[in-house]
Design an enzyme around this catalytic site. Structure first.
Site, PDB file in Angstrom:
ATOM      1  N   LYS A  87       0.896  -1.269  -0.043  1.00 21.35           N
ATOM      2  CA  LYS A  87       0.038  -0.165   0.052  1.00 21.35           C
ATOM      3  C   LYS A  87       0.948   1.488  -0.075  1.00 21.35           C
ATOM      4  O   LYS A  87       1.548   1.370   0.988  1.00 21.35           O
ATOM      5  CB  LYS A  87      -0.719  -0.027   1.158  1.00 21.35           C
ATOM      6  CG  LYS A  87      -2.321   0.204   0.932  1.00 21.35           C
ATOM      7  CD  LYS A  87      -2.971  -0.326   2.500  1.00 21.35           C
ATOM      8  CE  LYS A  87      -4.355   0.543   2.388  1.00 21.35           C
ATOM      9  NZ  LYS A  87      -4.756   0.547   3.647  1.00 21.35           N
TER      10      LYS A  87
HETATM   11  C1  E4P Z   1      -8.125   0.771   3.829  1.00 21.47           C
HETATM   12  O1  E4P Z   1      -7.427   0.477   2.992  1.00 21.47           O
HETATM   13  C2  E4P Z   1      -8.034   2.084   4.443  1.00 21.47           C
HETATM   14  O2  E4P Z   1      -6.962   2.362   5.116  1.00 21.47           O
HETATM   15  C3  E4P Z   1      -9.069   2.369   5.639  1.00 21.47           C
HETATM   16  O3  E4P Z   1     -10.616   1.806   4.965  1.00 21.47           O
HETATM   17  C4  E4P Z   1      -9.390   3.662   6.323  1.00 21.47           C
HETATM   18  O4  E4P Z   1     -10.507   3.650   6.761  1.00 21.47           O
HETATM   19  P1  E4P Z   1     -10.869   4.742   7.988  1.00 21.47           P
HETATM   20  O5  E4P Z   1     -11.167   6.225   7.087  1.00 21.47           O
HETATM   21  O6  E4P Z   1     -12.167   4.561   8.589  1.00 21.47           O
HETATM   22  O7  E4P Z   1      -9.815   5.168   8.747  1.00 21.47           O
END
Ligand code: E4P
Length: 217
Positions: A87
């Site tokens: 990521k």
């Molecule tokens: C996933 O890839 C993201 O990091 C995650 O969904 C972020 O979620 P949040 O906005 O609830 O922190």
């Protein structure tokens, strides 16, 4: 369409796998910190444990911000398990890193995407996955599902191989909107998936069936 779990919690991952609704996992530094893990070796061990429990892709986020450090970190992380996806944030250094890593055969998930232009640029750089953040868009008064729909439509229009991961999912409306948008993957906390499973009419219907079942005994 696949469901991924947006968590680093091993018990929740185990539960999701058992229910058949955990086809992959996404993590981020915030989710890792919630598990009280620290130190590089412990982080790597935790990613390894997640990867062993899940058949699909496991997204693991770099914690560096500059191009050279991101690439170095990503190469180390990608050796943990064959299902690891790196990521990378949607920044200029991030796109540069995605480009380099993709050319080396390392698959990337471009994260922190909030607009159609960011999504297209991430895919141009080579991202195999792109993660628009629906909930965080809603938080600032922008319709997250609408942006997701625009991104999915563009991916289909241009016949892109990149897979769209609807992220930052907070409620059932986000889940239904993501399905209607035609997203490839929804990554969600287990609690949100389970709350989208419940319906008052199911509860009422079940109660009646159970009462009538008693009469048949
Ligand atoms: C996933 O890839 C993201 O990091 C995650 O969904 C972020 O979620 P949040 O906005 O609830 O922190």
């Amino acid at each position: 369409m696949k469901f991924f779990l947006d968590t680093a919690n091993l018990d929740q991952i185990q539960e999701g796998v058992q229910l058949g609704i955990c086809e992959g996992v996404t993590t981020n530094p915030t989710l890792m910190a919630r598990e009280n893990i620290s130190g590089n070796e412990n982080l790597i061990e935790h990613y390894r444990e997640i990867s062993k429990r899940v058949k699909g892709e496991v997204s693991v986020e770099v914690m560096a911000e500059d191009y050279t450090s991101m690439v170095r970190e990503a190469i180390d992380l990608s050796s943990i398990h064959s299902n690891i996806i790196i990521k990378i944030p949607c920044t200029k250094d991030g796109l540069n890193a995605i480009h380099t890593l993709t050319e080396r055969g390392i698959r990337c998930n471009c994260t922190l995407i909030f607009s159609l232009s960011q999504a297209i640029l991430a895919v141009k750089a080579g991202a195999a996955f792109i993660s628009p953040f629906i909930g965080r868009l809603d938080d600032v008064g922008i319709d997250g599902v609408k942006i997701l729909k625009d991104i999915v439509s563009a991916m289909r229009y241009y016949n892109s191989d990149a897979q769209v991961i609807a992220a930052s999912i907070r409620n059932t409306r986000h889940i239904i909107g993501s399905i209607q948008a035609g997203t490839d993957i929804i990554t969600s906390p287990l609690s949100v998936i389970l709350s989208s499973l419940t319906h008052p009419l199911t509860d009422v219907g079940l109660k009646t069936f159970m009462e009538d079942a008693q009469k048949l005994k």
